[in-house]
Design a protein around this motif. Structure first.
Motif, PDB file in Angstrom:
ATOM      1  N   PHE A  46       0.767  -1.374  -0.238  1.00 14.17           N
ATOM      2  CA  PHE A  46       0.093   0.035   0.007  1.00 14.17           C
ATOM      3  C   PHE A  46       1.022   1.277   0.051  1.00 14.17           C
ATOM      4  N   PHE A  47       1.823   1.199   0.839  1.00 13.75           N
ATOM      5  CA  PHE A  47       2.817   2.589   1.137  1.00 13.75           C
ATOM      6  C   PHE A  47       3.555   2.639  -0.354  1.00 13.75           C
ATOM      7  N   ILE A  48       4.329   1.855  -0.875  1.00 10.46           N
ATOM      8  CA  ILE A  48       4.738   1.887  -1.932  1.00 10.46           C
ATOM      9  C   ILE A  48       3.872   2.279  -3.206  1.00 10.46           C
ATOM     10  N   VAL A  49       2.982   1.785  -3.385  1.00 12.50           N
ATOM     11  CA  VAL A  49       1.826   2.204  -4.554  1.00 12.50           C
ATOM     12  C   VAL A  49       1.278   3.552  -4.341  1.00 12.50           C
ATOM     13  N   ALA A  50       0.891   3.769  -3.142  1.00 13.56           N
ATOM     14  CA  ALA A  50       0.350   5.159  -2.695  1.00 13.56           C
ATOM     15  C   ALA A  50       1.370   6.211  -3.058  1.00 13.56           C
ATOM     16  N   ARG A  51       2.601   6.123  -2.666  1.00 13.17           N
ATOM     17  CA  ARG A  51       3.641   7.009  -3.072  1.00 13.17           C
ATOM     18  C   ARG A  51       3.860   7.081  -4.648  1.00 13.17           C
ATOM     19  N   THR A  52       3.802   6.078  -5.243  1.00 17.70           N
ATOM     20  CA  THR A  52       4.284   6.186  -6.682  1.00 17.70           C
ATOM     21  C   THR A  52       2.969   6.348  -7.842  1.00 17.70           C
ATOM     22  N   GLN A  53       1.717   5.748  -7.276  1.00 18.95           N
ATOM     23  CA  GLN A  53       0.963   5.812  -8.403  1.00 18.95           C
ATOM     24  C   GLN A  53      -0.496   6.253  -7.733  1.00 18.95           C
ATOM     25  N   GLY A  54      -0.688   6.654  -6.524  1.00 18.52           N
ATOM     26  CA  GLY A  54      -1.779   7.317  -5.691  1.00 18.52           C
ATOM     27  C   GLY A  54      -2.685   6.138  -4.988  1.00 18.52           C
ATOM     28  N   ILE A  55      -3.683   6.784  -4.520  1.00 21.58           N
ATOM     29  CA  ILE A  55      -4.461   5.913  -3.488  1.00 21.58           C
ATOM     30  C   ILE A  55      -5.267   4.809  -4.078  1.00 21.58           C
ATOM     31  N   LEU A  56      -5.815   5.186  -5.312  1.00 24.01           N
ATOM     32  CA  LEU A  56      -6.836   4.257  -5.680  1.00 24.01           C
ATOM     33  C   LEU A  56      -5.935   2.758  -6.272  1.00 24.01           C
ATOM     34  N   ALA A  57      -4.909   3.147  -6.853  1.00 26.81           N
ATOM     35  CA  ALA A  57      -3.731   2.235  -7.111  1.00 26.81           C
ATOM     36  C   ALA A  57      -3.390   1.372  -5.928  1.00 26.81           C
ATOM     37  N   ALA A  58      -3.170   2.294  -4.795  1.00 28.99           N
ATOM     38  CA  ALA A  58      -2.675   1.397  -3.716  1.00 28.99           C
ATOM     39  C   ALA A  58      -3.768   0.467  -3.137  1.00 28.99           C
ATOM     40  N   ALA A  59      -5.079   0.919  -3.308  1.00 32.35           N
ATOM     41  CA  ALA A  59      -6.346   0.149  -2.836  1.00 32.35           C
ATOM     42  C   ALA A  59      -6.201  -1.192  -3.463  1.00 32.35           C
ATOM     43  N   GLY A  60      -5.913  -1.204  -4.677  1.00 25.71           N
ATOM     44  CA  GLY A  60      -5.764  -2.460  -5.627  1.00 25.71           C
ATOM     45  C   GLY A  60      -4.551  -3.206  -5.116  1.00 25.71           C
TER      46      GLY A  60
ATOM     47  N   VAL B  54     -10.534  -9.209   9.235  1.00 23.91           N
ATOM     48  CA  VAL B  54      -9.534  -8.340   8.418  1.00 23.91           C
ATOM     49  C   VAL B  54      -9.783  -8.568   6.813  1.00 23.91           C
ATOM     50  N   LEU B  55      -9.721  -9.804   6.551  1.00 22.96           N
ATOM     51  CA  LEU B  55      -9.801 -10.264   5.246  1.00 22.96           C
ATOM     52  C   LEU B  55     -11.100  -9.758   4.415  1.00 22.96           C
ATOM     53  N   LEU B  56     -12.250 -10.139   4.998  1.00 23.97           N
ATOM     54  CA  LEU B  56     -13.654  -9.693   4.491  1.00 23.97           C
ATOM     55  C   LEU B  56     -13.618  -8.116   4.554  1.00 23.97           C
ATOM     56  N   LEU B  57     -13.336  -7.553   5.543  1.00 28.58           N
ATOM     57  CA  LEU B  57     -13.431  -6.017   5.448  1.00 28.58           C
ATOM     58  C   LEU B  57     -12.436  -5.327   4.577  1.00 28.58           C
ATOM     59  N   THR B  58     -11.249  -6.043   4.374  1.00 21.14           N
ATOM     60  CA  THR B  58     -10.340  -5.246   3.186  1.00 21.14           C
ATOM     61  C   THR B  58     -10.782  -5.537   1.959  1.00 21.14           C
ATOM     62  N   ILE B  59     -11.627  -6.714   1.596  1.00 21.50           N
ATOM     63  CA  ILE B  59     -12.186  -7.076   0.243  1.00 21.50           C
ATOM     64  C   ILE B  59     -13.413  -6.087   0.147  1.00 21.50           C
ATOM     65  N   VAL B  60     -14.073  -5.924   1.113  1.00 20.11           N
ATOM     66  CA  VAL B  60     -15.173  -5.030   1.018  1.00 20.11           C
ATOM     67  C   VAL B  60     -14.948  -3.469   0.830  1.00 20.11           C
ATOM     68  N   PHE B  61     -13.869  -3.079   1.545  1.00 20.52           N
ATOM     69  CA  PHE B  61     -13.526  -1.619   1.543  1.00 20.52           C
ATOM     70  C   PHE B  61     -12.661  -1.458   0.224  1.00 20.52           C
ATOM     71  N   CYS B  62     -11.651  -2.218   0.034  1.00 21.01           N
ATOM     72  CA  CYS B  62     -10.699  -2.120  -1.152  1.00 21.01           C
ATOM     73  C   CYS B  62     -11.656  -2.363  -2.447  1.00 21.01           C
ATOM     74  N   GLY B  63     -12.446  -3.191  -2.567  1.00 17.50           N
ATOM     75  CA  GLY B  63     -13.343  -3.459  -3.501  1.00 17.50           C
ATOM     76  C   GLY B  63     -14.213  -2.156  -3.721  1.00 17.50           C
ATOM     77  N   GLY B  64     -14.724  -1.734  -2.626  1.00 16.12           N
ATOM     78  CA  GLY B  64     -15.760  -0.409  -2.981  1.00 16.12           C
ATOM     79  C   GLY B  64     -14.847   0.783  -3.383  1.00 16.12           C
ATOM     80  N   THR B  65     -13.879   0.858  -2.860  1.00 12.00           N
ATOM     81  CA  THR B  65     -12.960   2.033  -3.433  1.00 12.00           C
ATOM     82  C   THR B  65     -12.585   1.948  -4.845  1.00 12.00           C
ATOM     83  N   LEU B  66     -12.098   0.680  -5.300  1.00 11.70           N
ATOM     84  CA  LEU B  66     -11.948   0.478  -6.660  1.00 11.70           C
ATOM     85  C   LEU B  66     -13.136   0.460  -7.597  1.00 11.70           C
ATOM     86  N   LEU B  67     -14.275  -0.203  -7.057  1.00  8.53           N
ATOM     87  CA  LEU B  67     -15.389  -0.233  -8.095  1.00  8.53           C
ATOM     88  C   LEU B  67     -15.880   1.185  -8.100  1.00  8.53           C
TER      89      LEU B  67
END
Length: 183
Positions: free
Chosen positions: A13-27, A55-68
């Motif tokens: 998350f940290f590396i991708v957020a720094r280099t490609q932004g928050i949406l990419a970091a969510a992925g 943790v797994l289910l909420l990560t899928i829900v929140f990251c999935g929601g962010t991406l969708l």
């Protein structure tokens, strides 16, 4: 090894957020979490404990929601909600005289029911505090401050809390542990 593996999604998350932004970091967070949990699932012989499921289910829900929906607000809610769920679960377990910290730490400490309840409430308050801190950084600070706190800012706070717990409880360490280490 398990604890180190759990840091992989945060690092991704940290590396991708720094280099490609928050949406990419969510992925990146979503993919890394799924990979890490697949490894856990295999190593734990096809089982997850309740915390891992949350943790797994909420990560899928929140990251999935962010991406969708292409909106990082869902990802910003992830940590406050997870910490809130842990805090509430621990408080309820202490209130019904089934303190969850006893299940997690019974091999390490010998405490009375009252002691286990106090330890469980202390952890519940810690998770509530962390939920508030995650909320504050996610919704009132810059993206950079939020990313930094989400990735590694919480670690020193956790370490201080854990060290304080062990310092307070050192006289309650299970004698069987000290006997094993003395040999």
């Amino acid at each position: 090894m398990k604890a180190l593996l759990d840091f992989v999604p945060l690092i991704a998350f940290f590396i991708v957020a720094r280099t490609q932004g928050i949406l990419a970091a969510a992925g990146a967070l979503l993919i890394a979490t799924i990979v890490v949990y697949a490894i856990h699932f295999i190593r734990q012989k096809g089982k997850f404990d309740k915390q891992q499921w949350v943790v797994l289910l909420l990560t899928i829900v929140f990251c999935g929601g962010t991406l969708l929906l292409r909106d990082d607000i869902y990802l910003r809610w992830k940590s406050p909600i997870i910490n809130g769920i842990f805090a509430l679960t621990l408080l309820v377990s202490a209130a019904i005289n089934k303190p969850l910290m006893q299940l997690a730490m019974k091999e390490v400490f010998t405490l009375t029911l009252s002691g286990w309840k106090k330890l469980t409430v202390a952890w519940a308050l810690f998770f509530a505090f962390m939920g508030v801190l995650h909320y504050i950084t996610a919704f009132t600070m810059s993206d950079e401050a939020w990313i930094n706190f989400k990735t590694y800012g919480w670690i020193p706070i956790m370490l201080v809390f854990v060290i304080a717990q062990f310092a307070l409880l050192k006289k309650h360490i299970n004698p069987a542990l000290t006997d094993k280490t003395a040999k």
